[in-house]
Design a protein around this motif. Structure first.
Motif: not given
Length: 242
Positions: A16-28, A30-33
């Motif tokens: 199962e593949v999930e990409i969670v978007m915009d997990v970092s407040k500061h980076a232009e 980001s995601c968690m793969a």
């Protein structure tokens, strides 16, 4: 379901593949793969400068760093910073990530700026480099959207998407997306980096035991194309693209 693989997956089925978007407040960007139990934090940072050897070239640059957290694995590993040097494996993987990103970026359209992709393995269960590339592209895309929003780029300086997947020969059978239980005992281990249009960026293949055949390679390649095609769809959905 299959009783051939430890996970019960069929040979041609990814975790199962999930990409969670915009997990970092500061980076232009980001995601968690997440590929099953492999979780990689991917960030993309924009710097308004390029390496000294690229100054006044009119071209930008994309580079990458990769690392594994001490308890991303079953037993604690020391941080490489504490050892004072990076392992050969780490250097190889971060160069692979960077090459994969540059393969789909129009460096002239990017302008004289650098984007750094950071891939930190939070939890490892096989396929960390392929998860890093797949998530790294999504973080890169988000960072490039940021540049367009600020009107620093007229349009996204991209020529294609890119994703990566592992394949291998496990108990004599070619399978897609190895987890650690398979990767650690596989007869053959391979990583494929493929663009959204089907272009090959890189293939890494190793026979851990007996040499693999051309027929087995072709089967692995077919599995990889299927996997990367599915990952491209997941990337688009994460980025909310049509």
């Amino acid at each position: 379901m299959s009783d051939h693989r430890p996970s019960g997956r069929a040979a041609n089925v990814m975790r199962e593949v999930e990409i969670v978007m915009d997990v970092s407040k500061h980076a232009e960007g980001s995601c968690m793969a997440k590929f099953g139990d492999t979780h990689v934090l991917c960030t993309a940072s924009v710097e308004e400068r390029v390496p000294p050897w690229m100054r006044n070239s009119g071209r930008g640059w994309v580079t990458a760093e990769y690392g594994m957290l001490p308890r991303s694995t079953g037993s604690r590993m020391d941080r490489e910073a504490a050892k004072g040097k990076q392992s050969g494996r780490t250097q190889e993987i971060q160069r692979l990530i960077a090459r994969s990103m540059r393969a789909v970026v129009d460096l002239e359209a990017l302008g004289e700026r650098q984007i750094k992709i950071d891939c930190d393995v939070i939890q490892a269960d096989g396929g960390t480099r392929t998860a890093a590339i797949t998530g790294g592209y999504v973080a890169l895309y988000r960072a490039l959207q940021h540049l367009v929003k600020l009107r620093l780029c007229r349009e996204l300086p991209l020529i294609d998407s890119v994703a990566a997947i592992s394949c291998g020969v496990y108990n004599g059978v070619p399978v897609l997306d190895l987890d650690y239980a398979e990767d650690s005992t596989a007869d053959t281990d391979a990583n494929f980096v493929i663009t959204g249009k089907g272009g090959i960026v890189e293939i890494q293949g190793t026979a851990e035991k007996d040499p693999f055949t051309e027929e087995q390679f072709n089967e692995l390649f077919s599995l990889a194309k299927k996997g990367c095609s599915e990952l491209a769809v997941i990337q688009k959905l994460a980025l909310d693209l049509d």
